[in-house]
Design a protein around this motif. Structure first.
Motif, PDB file in Angstrom:
ATOM      1  N   GLU A  45     -72.613  21.655 -21.702  1.00 41.21           N
ATOM      2  CA  GLU A  45     -73.763  22.109 -20.904  1.00 41.21           C
ATOM      3  C   GLU A  45     -75.026  22.211 -21.760  1.00 41.21           C
ATOM      4  O   GLU A  45     -76.127  21.948 -21.265  1.00 41.21           O
ATOM      5  N   ASN A  46     -74.900  22.560 -23.021  1.00 37.35           N
ATOM      6  CA  ASN A  46     -76.079  22.586 -23.903  1.00 37.35           C
ATOM      7  C   ASN A  46     -76.664  21.183 -24.030  1.00 37.35           C
ATOM      8  O   ASN A  46     -77.884  21.012 -24.048  1.00 37.35           O
ATOM      9  N   ARG A  47     -75.800  20.190 -24.125  1.00 44.21           N
ATOM     10  CA  ARG A  47     -76.282  18.804 -24.177  1.00 44.21           C
ATOM     11  C   ARG A  47     -76.945  18.427 -22.841  1.00 44.21           C
ATOM     12  O   ARG A  47     -77.956  17.729 -22.814  1.00 44.21           O
ATOM     13  N   ARG A  81     -78.444  20.459 -20.797  1.00 36.63           N
ATOM     14  CA  ARG A  81     -79.732  21.159 -20.697  1.00 36.63           C
ATOM     15  C   ARG A  81     -80.849  20.329 -21.320  1.00 36.63           C
ATOM     16  O   ARG A  81     -81.963  20.275 -20.812  1.00 36.63           O
ATOM     17  N   LYS A  82     -80.534  19.679 -22.431  1.00 35.99           N
ATOM     18  CA  LYS A  82     -81.532  18.823 -23.081  1.00 35.99           C
ATOM     19  C   LYS A  82     -81.945  17.685 -22.139  1.00 35.99           C
ATOM     20  O   LYS A  82     -83.130  17.392 -21.981  1.00 35.99           O
ATOM     21  N   GLN A  89     -69.468  25.069 -22.743  1.00 33.86           N
ATOM     22  CA  GLN A  89     -70.766  25.537 -23.225  1.00 33.86           C
ATOM     23  C   GLN A  89     -71.469  24.467 -24.064  1.00 33.86           C
ATOM     24  O   GLN A  89     -72.676  24.253 -23.922  1.00 33.86           O
ATOM     25  N   ASN A  90     -70.711  23.785 -24.915  1.00 32.42           N
ATOM     26  CA  ASN A  90     -71.305  22.736 -25.735  1.00 32.42           C
ATOM     27  C   ASN A  90     -71.777  21.554 -24.907  1.00 32.42           C
ATOM     28  O   ASN A  90     -72.851  21.009 -25.150  1.00 32.42           O
TER      29      ASN A  90
END
Length: 178
Positions: free
Chosen positions: A20-22, A24-25, A17-18
């Motif tokens: 993938e959050n990066r 997404r940016k 999740q962490n």
């Protein structure tokens, strides 16, 4: 980190999740430049782009976490050294206070405790009173000193009767030697 219901290890999910959050940016930046319009991370899973970006961002995320861990450890070491230095300085001040007041009577020490309590507005804890180590030695323990001084102590902090009796015997013995 375990999910108690299913018994699964959730560390991998947290990591994914962490990362993938990066990602997404990065994807939003690409979309702002007009590339990969309407694409989502979920829709890109399994593609070569996703795999390449995941590896790149996973490496960056691990490096960032390692750096944060090292910074926390350095801060903890620094705080520990500061606390040690403070404790040593306090011990030195305590010794100096004890040397200065070793000839004081018990009543003078009790007056000092009452004065400290009045200044603080509550029954003092050991760490709040300069000379507390000496006072503790003189009365047997801190609770006895506070009780004899007539200061309030919660029920669970009150000294046992044996400790009070030991102080009383010690005091009577000292008075008989005079």
């Amino acid at each position: 980190m375990k999910n108690k219901k299913r018994g699964k290890f959730l560390g991998d999910v947290w990591f994914q999740q962490n990362v993938e959050n990066r990602m997404r940016k990065t994807l939003r930046e690409m979309q702002a430049r007009g590339k990969m319009r309407n694409a989502t991370i979920e829709g890109l899973r399994g593609t070569p782009w996703y795999k390449e970006e995941f590896q790149k961002h996973a490496k960056l995320f691990k490096e960032e976490r390692k750096k944060q861990t090292e910074e926390r450890a350095a801060h903890a070491r620094s705080a520990s050294l500061n606390a040690l230095a403070e404790n040593e300085a306090l011990a030195e001040r305590d010794k100096a206070w004890a040397a200065k007041h070793e000839n004081d009577t018990d009543e003078q020490l009790l007056d000092y405790l009452r004065q400290c309590a009045a200044e603080l507005g509550h029954t003092p804890m050991r760490r709040e009173v300069l000379g507390s180590t000496y006072i503790t030695e003189r009365f047997g323990n801190w609770s006895v000193a506070l009780t004899v001084a007539g200061l309030y102590l919660p029920k669970k902090k009150r000294p046992k009767q044996t400790a009070l009796d030991a102080y009383t015997k010690k005091r009577q013995k000292a008075e008989s030697l005079k």
